[in-house]
Design a protein around this motif. Sequence first.
Motif, short mmCIF file in Angstrom:
data_model
loop_
_atom_site.label_atom_id
_atom_site.label_comp_id
_atom_site.label_asym_id
_atom_site.label_seq_id
_atom_site.Cartn_x
_atom_site.Cartn_y
_atom_site.Cartn_z
N ASN A 94 -15.06 12.42 33.44
CA ASN A 94 -14.75 12.55 34.87
C ASN A 94 -13.43 13.30 35.07
O ASN A 94 -12.67 13.04 36.01
CB ASN A 94 -14.67 11.19 35.56
N ALA A 95 -13.17 14.24 34.17
CA ALA A 95 -11.96 15.06 34.23
C ALA A 95 -12.34 16.52 34.45
O ALA A 95 -13.51 16.90 34.37
CB ALA A 95 -11.16 14.91 32.93
N GLN A 96 -11.34 17.34 34.73
CA GLN A 96 -11.54 18.77 34.95
C GLN A 96 -10.95 19.56 33.78
O GLN A 96 -9.76 19.44 33.49
CB GLN A 96 -10.89 19.21 36.25
N ALA A 155 -6.88 14.67 34.48
CA ALA A 155 -7.41 13.79 35.52
C ALA A 155 -6.35 12.74 35.83
O ALA A 155 -5.47 12.45 35.02
CB ALA A 155 -8.69 13.11 35.07
N GLN A 159 -8.95 7.78 37.59
CA GLN A 159 -10.23 8.46 37.76
C GLN A 159 -10.98 8.67 36.44
O GLN A 159 -12.15 9.04 36.45
CB GLN A 159 -10.01 9.81 38.45
N LEU A 160 -10.32 8.45 35.32
CA LEU A 160 -10.98 8.65 34.04
C LEU A 160 -12.09 7.62 33.83
O LEU A 160 -11.97 6.46 34.22
CB LEU A 160 -9.97 8.53 32.89
#
Length: 352
Positions: A94-96, A155, A159-160
């Motif tokens: 869930n990271a960029q 992130a 949010q991870l």
Amino acid sequence: MPNTQEGQPGRTDVNTLGEFGLIHHLTKAFPIRNASTIKGVGDDAAVIDNRGLQTVVSTDMLVEGIHFDLGYTPLRHLGYKSVIVNLSDIYAMNAQPRQITVSVALSNRFSVEAMEEIYAGIHKACEIYGVDLVGGDTTSSPRGLVISVTAIGQAKKEQLVYRSGARPGDLLCITGNLGAAYMGLQILEREKQIYLSDPNIQPNLEGHDYLIERQLKPEARRDMIEAFAKAGLLPTAMIDISDGLASELHHICQQSGVGVLLEESGVPIHQDAQFQAIDFNLDPITVALSGGEDYELLFTIDPKDVDKVKYMPDLYIAGEVTPADDGLKLNSKGGKLHEITAQGWVHFKPNA
């Protein structure tokens, strides 16, 4: 650049440029896209400022003869895929992804022009997914080609998403469809063997565009991570499907200390993959469970978040997380329960 003969492009030996000259030649056209990239290629090390965010790092290595066959894999596609398989791991947290490094070991059969093709694919992936190439290495190999890519993402801590957060009662979700990449590989391998037995027979790939593209040019599910953020959804656990659905289910269950009940009717399989599996005398659900290289996302959500995913396109609720004592079970379309065994990609081959 290379001399030409009879209108055909020549071949430039990589030794004419030297290691650093080759790196500069291949990376000079890569722009910086992210504010977190302070220094990219050209110094002793890259400099990245993540501004208080968590750093996420993933590395994958692709080895000729193990992970790819240049008999049917275009070099440009190989460069593209080598980036995608790493970006997929970052999205699965869930990271960029923001930066990549690329290291290549090559034998003397590969020319500068061949390397340009690989880096053209890498460049395209960086352009589409908005990441920066910030370093890497090149070296010689006694035979064949090895590509190692490291992806660096970021992130917020909260949010991870890890593999370890699934709890009994959570819903199991799958993006996209499974099994198509494996069936694309089977088609390519079949046509290769036919060609080797008789070079006068040209490969027949007509009508298999989707399956072959899923194998040679996969995509990472950045769109789903963006959809999660827009919907305010935070999965409880997540993993990308690179080694087959069964293998990834085992990873989540092991890390989370849970079991799972997977509904066969909920596993998304593309129509082309279903027909091709049957043509190869394979069970489509077996292909989906064990095929691999789909690079879709497998994740779990709290049941109270079901309304957040209900109308998301290309996303399927495929089962439920259960207590660990219940094990990993597949509920077939015929209503029978089967044990799910992990038969994903075997990375280490036994000695001959």
